[in-house]
Design an enzyme around this catalytic site. Structure first.
Site, PDB file in Angstrom:
ATOM      1  CB  SER A 237      32.631 -67.165 -52.300  1.00  0.00           C
ATOM      2  OG  SER A 237      32.801 -66.446 -50.946  1.00  0.00           O
ATOM      3  CG  HIS A 381      28.229 -64.922 -50.491  1.00  0.00           C
ATOM      4  ND1 HIS A 381      29.586 -64.235 -51.596  1.00  0.00           N
ATOM      5  CD2 HIS A 381      28.476 -65.798 -50.875  1.00  0.00           C
ATOM      6  CE1 HIS A 381      30.109 -64.260 -51.553  1.00  0.00           C
ATOM      7  NE2 HIS A 381      30.036 -66.007 -50.919  1.00  0.00           N
TER       8      HIS A 381
HETATM    9  C1  GTR Z   1      31.798 -67.085 -46.018  1.00  0.00           C
HETATM   10  C2  GTR Z   1      33.101 -66.731 -45.878  1.00  0.00           C
HETATM   11  C3  GTR Z   1      33.501 -65.931 -47.717  1.00  0.00           C
HETATM   12  C4  GTR Z   1      33.452 -66.668 -48.507  1.00  0.00           C
HETATM   13  C5  GTR Z   1      32.318 -66.816 -48.501  1.00  0.00           C
HETATM   14  C6  GTR Z   1      32.335 -68.474 -49.522  1.00  0.00           C
HETATM   15  O1  GTR Z   1      31.465 -67.615 -45.172  1.00  0.00           O
HETATM   16  O2  GTR Z   1      33.585 -65.963 -45.031  1.00  0.00           O
HETATM   17  O3  GTR Z   1      35.059 -65.626 -47.179  1.00  0.00           O
HETATM   18  O4  GTR Z   1      34.055 -67.044 -49.269  1.00  0.00           O
HETATM   19  O5  GTR Z   1      32.088 -68.454 -47.573  1.00  0.00           O
HETATM   20  O6  GTR Z   1      32.825 -69.112 -49.793  1.00  0.00           O
HETATM   21  O7  GTR Z   1      30.666 -68.757 -50.179  1.00  0.00           O
END
Ligand code: GTR
Length: 401
Positions: A237, A381
């Site tokens: 991320s 995610h």
């Molecule tokens: C989210 C963000 C992403 C990603 C994520 C993370 O909220 O919008 O770009 O980086 O965080 O780092 O888990």
């Protein structure tokens, strides 16, 4: 079967030509959802074309400068002094199978000092190993050196079992992930406490995490249990964005791994609107990550002289692996795959085959076209033990033993 593959390859070549050429056709937009025209990694700003590998370093320098100016900011290089201090060494960690090191990395600049810690386990195989350096954007208990707490985010035991070393640094020790305290770490080491406006192309948190990754590389290059030609940088991320930015700048990393890196990571920004994160949203949610100049492209992606396939192109001819979670629409898995696929024109300069933009793997599928891999994990995610196994598969093929 072979013929079908060849057809796809031809189709990919033709389509690659369409999208990077002057006018993107309606058909290619329909196929890939790439809005408008992707900037061409192989065309200099003055219009000249890169036709051979020997011209690439000049175009590479131009693209790198564009990313520094418009997206991630300009960061300094080495500090005036850099020192490594062993905080702990256990030559018989993990029941004797591994060597544990905890090292303090201390920088001195203009009378100021900054220290962060690197943790690494290396297999006790008797020969230097390839290593995965995680830029840890989660809490420190994910990288527990005592191994009382175990996390799939940094699966030490799995890496050692496959003959790899594994290391981690804590992003928050370099720059706290928040505005305004982001400058309190390494940025203040260089800039002091001076209040007032910083230049619009100044580095912020992502630049600071990447700076730390390069200092970690400085240490790993001295570590007798590590093969310095086999160092991978990996992040998830926001950490994945930083891993790509690290690999784009620092050519000592022979493998660069982006997991769920999304917007301003592996995902193209010229993509249809929808659930995915956009430049406007990311600049609003995370004002501490990018150079202020990046805001000029809010709702204005088309004006960027670069897109993220060019960030991946900066890694060529080194290895790169991109992984996505199939439910992670915010990070835009298809955009991440296309970012990797459209970097192919740069890899082709070095004789590497194209990754077919029309052949994204389905759930739990993967593709490897040396030296690049992509996988799509069924799920959310996250960076899981399964993802790590896929990245170690890529390392097996990128760093043959
Ligand atoms: C989210 C963000 C992403 C990603 C994520 C993370 O909220 O919008 O770009 O980086 O965080 O780092 O888990």
């Amino acid at each position: 079967m072979g013929g079908q593959r060849l057809d796809l390859r031809m189709k990919a070549l033709v389509v690659l030509g369409w999208v990077v050429a002057a006018g993107c056709t309606a058909e290619s937009e329909a196929l890939f959802g790439v809005e408008g025209t992707l900037p061409d990694p192989l065309r200099f700003e003055d219009g000249r074309r890169v036709t051979s590998e020997t011209q690439w370093p000049d175009r590479r320098a131009e693209i790198l400068e564009l990313f520094k100016t418009h997206v991630y900011g300009h960061a300094p290089g080495l500090p005036e002094q850099l020192a490594f201090t062993v905080l702990e060494e256990d030559p018989a960690a993990l029941g004797g199978t591994a060597n544990l090191m905890r090292v303090a990395i201390t920088s001195r600049q203009a009378g100021r000092e900054h220290t962060f810690e690197l943790i690494r386990f290396a297999p006790n195989t008797g020969t230097p190993s390839g290593v995965f350096l995680l830029l840890n954007n989660r809490s420190a208990n994910n990288t527990d050196p005592t191994r009382i707490e175990k996390s799939e985010f940094w699966p030490v035991e799995d890496a050692i079992a496959r003959g790899y070393a594994i290391a981690a640094i804590q992003n928050s020790e370099l720059a706290i992930d928040d505005a305004p305290p982001f400058a309190a770490g390494v940025i203040q080491l260089f800039e002091g406490d001076a209040a007032g406006p910083r230049p619009p192309d100044a580095w912020k948190a992502i630049g600071a995490w990447s700076w730390g990754a390069s200092r970690a590389m400085d240490y790993l290059a001295t570590d007798r249990l590590i093969d310095p030609t086999r160092v991978a940088v990996i992040g998830h991320s926001r950490g994945g964005k930083a891993a790509l930015w690290t690999g784009a700048q620092d050519e000592r990393f022979s493998l660069v791994i982006s997991n769920g890196s999304g917007c301003a990571g592996a995902a193209l920004t010229r993509r249809p609107r929808g659930v995915r994160e956009t430049i406007t949203v990311i600049n609003a949610l995370f004002p501490d990550w990018f150079a202020d100049n990046f805001r000029a492209f809010n709702d204005n992606e088309e004006a960027l002289p670069i897109d993220q396939h060019m960030l991946i192109g900066l890694i060529a001819p080194r290895g790169v692996a991109v992984g996505s979670g199939s439910y992670d629409s915010w990070a835009d898995p298809e955009g991440e795959y296309l970012g990797l696929a459209y970097a192919s024109s740069v890899y082709a300069l070095f004789g590497d085959a194209l990754i077919d933009p029309t052949a994204m793997p389905g759930e739990d599928g993967s593709v490897f076209v040396a030296p690049r891999g992509y996988h799509l994990r069924t799920g959310n995610h996250d960076l899981t033990a399964w993802d790590w196994q896929r990245y170690m598969d890529v390392a097996d093929q990128t760093w043959p033993r």
